[in-house]
Scaffold this active site. Structure first.
Site, mmCIF file in Angstrom:
data_model
loop_
_atom_site.group_PDB
_atom_site.id
_atom_site.type_symbol
_atom_site.label_atom_id
_atom_site.label_comp_id
_atom_site.label_asym_id
_atom_site.label_seq_id
_atom_site.Cartn_x
_atom_site.Cartn_y
_atom_site.Cartn_z
ATOM 1 N N TYR A 180 12.430 -82.582 83.727
ATOM 2 C CA TYR A 180 11.124 -81.867 83.903
ATOM 3 C C TYR A 180 11.112 -80.445 83.169
ATOM 4 O O TYR A 180 10.122 -80.358 82.331
ATOM 5 C CB TYR A 180 10.842 -81.696 85.403
ATOM 6 C CG TYR A 180 9.567 -80.773 85.396
ATOM 7 C CD1 TYR A 180 8.148 -81.236 85.176
ATOM 8 C CD2 TYR A 180 9.534 -79.382 85.738
ATOM 9 C CE1 TYR A 180 7.049 -80.700 85.564
ATOM 10 C CE2 TYR A 180 8.421 -78.571 85.904
ATOM 11 C CZ TYR A 180 7.267 -79.290 85.811
ATOM 12 O OH TYR A 180 6.116 -78.523 85.835
ATOM 13 N N ARG A 227 11.674 -67.906 90.778
ATOM 14 C CA ARG A 227 10.749 -66.887 91.057
ATOM 15 C C ARG A 227 9.254 -67.320 91.561
ATOM 16 O O ARG A 227 8.715 -66.588 92.791
ATOM 17 C CB ARG A 227 10.260 -65.929 89.789
ATOM 18 C CG ARG A 227 9.431 -64.779 90.176
ATOM 19 C CD ARG A 227 8.858 -64.309 88.718
ATOM 20 N NE ARG A 227 7.863 -65.527 88.202
ATOM 21 C CZ ARG A 227 7.457 -65.387 86.901
ATOM 22 N NH1 ARG A 227 7.847 -64.604 86.115
ATOM 23 N NH2 ARG A 227 6.455 -66.389 86.628
ATOM 24 N N ARG A 237 3.167 -77.716 95.885
ATOM 25 C CA ARG A 237 4.057 -78.226 94.896
ATOM 26 C C ARG A 237 5.547 -77.804 95.228
ATOM 27 O O ARG A 237 5.717 -76.737 95.715
ATOM 28 C CB ARG A 237 3.479 -77.511 93.402
ATOM 29 C CG ARG A 237 2.073 -77.835 93.159
ATOM 30 C CD ARG A 237 1.791 -77.386 91.794
ATOM 31 N NE ARG A 237 1.892 -76.139 91.636
ATOM 32 C CZ ARG A 237 1.498 -75.229 90.609
ATOM 33 N NH1 ARG A 237 1.177 -75.984 89.447
ATOM 34 N NH2 ARG A 237 1.627 -74.028 90.452
ATOM 35 N N PHE A 297 10.448 -62.200 68.888
ATOM 36 C CA PHE A 297 9.472 -63.040 69.596
ATOM 37 C C PHE A 297 10.384 -64.143 70.627
ATOM 38 O O PHE A 297 9.928 -64.346 71.435
ATOM 39 C CB PHE A 297 8.892 -63.936 68.471
ATOM 40 C CG PHE A 297 8.219 -65.253 69.078
ATOM 41 C CD1 PHE A 297 6.949 -65.205 69.532
ATOM 42 C CD2 PHE A 297 9.079 -66.503 68.911
ATOM 43 C CE1 PHE A 297 6.290 -66.295 69.997
ATOM 44 C CE2 PHE A 297 8.223 -67.520 69.330
ATOM 45 C CZ PHE A 297 7.010 -67.407 70.007
#
Length: 474
Positions: A180, A227, A237, A297
């Site tokens: 997932y 978290r 969920r 980035f």
């Protein structure tokens, strides 16, 4: 700023200092110029600001070669995610949209107004024709990469939607959990790596290191899932795999009950362990980024993730509310993470030591977490030794004697030795008295050795890359 904020920063002046320093001293490597952009592109950046202001700011400092492709890549995946999240869209229609979304990005004038009225980013899809208009101008080689990632992600999302409709809610095994996370984040790491390499702004060797690419995404996604456990549970969920939480509770909801606090903390530390195991590979990956804006980035989210991991580790608050690192701490992390690889390693070392300090022999994952922390420290030491052998050799050749070492260096080396010692003598004894499962640890380590986890070649390769691309010249 409210009264409570003022009082907070009076008591936490260093955080206020970090905010001021970030706003005052941070100079972007590259700056976007909206005045030179067509209206459609400016609208795209407006949507980028609305969907994720913090991520948007980092994107807008990217090298001009990748600024627009990565901005549009993000918006395309956000559009895909908006369809997947919307429970008002019928399953058949949703899965078709998800599987075909990579083709939709090439359809001039396409937009979608079928989202529910409360869907946060529905307006992005209503005006998606602006994204397509700009996307069609992107270099074909970049579009090919983005289309391929979008296709794979759309297929993965469609499969999970079908599973949910069949009553297979939640994630059952660790393998399912990894898969997932791969579909929603690991693929993004793969796509970004291809863009970095194709643009000439990253070491081409990264393209062959798919495990490193995937770890970049999995480290972020797994940390966020830990978290957000309370928020996700409130939304009905569950992303924590049954294979993990069932070791600590009969039902997942038991983890949120005060009488199960200790079991819940042990469960969360098990989740943290699965995320922490990606940390050294993230640092290895960062060593291969040549251009400073690309390095920034990629480095900032990883540094934020390790700080978040330290925050949630054995923290009962995660079961009560959504917790985040403070704005002041975030600014300090960004200041430190936008310099070079060595500074990022120092950030990782700091938070890994916080995890190590909070670790307890009462936790059944104690030994594995100690080993995972030691593994990160060992990796950092392998590419940035606390004692510079070359400098010492030069000193000996110049003066015939070894220079007196900096007390700070001595202290850091001593701390590193103490951390490694924890993995051998003192804490082994404590763990034994606390009932640590040596049989399980032995079998796990034996399997990891068979799989080559402890091979030294990775550290050696990392050192070679780090020496070549450590951003010291930037």
């Amino acid at each position: 700023m409210g009264v409570s904020d003022v009082m907070y920063y009076i008591l936490h002046f260093q955080e206020l200092k970090s905010i001021i320093q970030w706003k005052t001293w941070h100079n972007p490597v590259h700056e976007r110029d909206p005045e030179k952009e067509p209206v459609s592109l400016r609208i795209c950046f407006d949507f980028l600001d609305k969907t994720s202001r913090s991520f948007s700011a980092v994107i807008q400092e990217l090298h001009p070669e990748l600024l627009v492709p990565i901005a549009l890549f993000y918006l395309i995946l956000r559009g895909l995610d908006t369809i997947e999240d919307d429970m008002t869209i019928p399953l058949e229609k949703k899965t078709t949209l998800l599987r075909d979304f990579h083709k939709i990005t090439e359809k001039e004038g396409w937009s979608f107004n079928g989202n529910g009225p409360n869907e946060k980013d529905r307006e992005l899809l209503v005006q998606f024709h602006y994204v397509i208009e700009e996307y069609r101008k992107v270099k074909p080689v970049y579009r090919e990469i983005i289309n391929d990632i979008t296709r794979q992600m759309g297929d993965g999302m469609a499969e999970y939607c079908i599973r949910a409709a069949e009553g297979k809610s939640g994630v059952d095994t660790v393998k399912d959990f990894d898969m997932y996370c791969y579909y929603v984040a690991g693929l993004v790491g793969n796509g970004l790596t291809q863009l970095f390499v194709e643009s000439g702004l990253a070491n081409p060797a990264l393209r062959e290191r798919e495990q490193l690419q995937t770890s970049m995404g999995l480290f972020l996604q797994k940390t966020n899932i830990i978290r957000d456990v309370r928020e996700d549970w409130d939304d009905k969920r569950r992303f924590w795999p049954r294979e993990i939480w069932s070791k600590y509770a009969e039902d997942f909801e038991d983890l949120f009950k005060p009488e199960h606090t200790e079991a819940a903390l042990n469960c969360s530390s098990d989740m943290v362990l699965h995320s922490l195991n990606h940390a050294d590979e993230c640092l290895f990956y960062l060593a291969g980024l040549k251009e400073q804006s690309v390095f920034n980035f990629a480095a900032i989210p990883q540094a934020m993730a390790i700080a978040t991991l330290a925050l949630v580790f054995r923290n009962p608050q995660i079961y009560k509310t959504n917790i985040k690192i403070t704005k002041g701490e975030a600014c300090r992390i960004m200041l430190e993470s936008t310099q070079n690889l060595q500074k990022v390693c120092e950030v990782f070392r700091k938070y890994v030591r916080q995890i190590h300090k909070k670790n307890t022999p009462k936790d059944p994952n104690f030994l594995k977490i100690s080993i995972a922390c030691g593994k990160v420290e060992q990796f950092i030491e392998s590419i940035f030794p606390s004692q510079d052998a070359k400098a010492l050799q030069r000193a000996v050749e110049a003066g015939g004697t070894k220079k007196e070492e900096d007390p700070k260096v001595i202290k850091e080396r001593q701390e590193a030795k103490e951390d490694i010692k924890i993995l051998t003598d003192s804490q082994v004894g404590i763990a034994y008295l606390a009932g640590a499962r040596w049989d399980v640890a032995y079998n796990d380590m034996k399997n990891e050795i068979k799989q080559g986890v402890f091979k030294q070649s990775a550290s050696a390769t990392a050192q070679t890359i780090a020496e070549k691309y450590n951003h010291g010249e930037l």
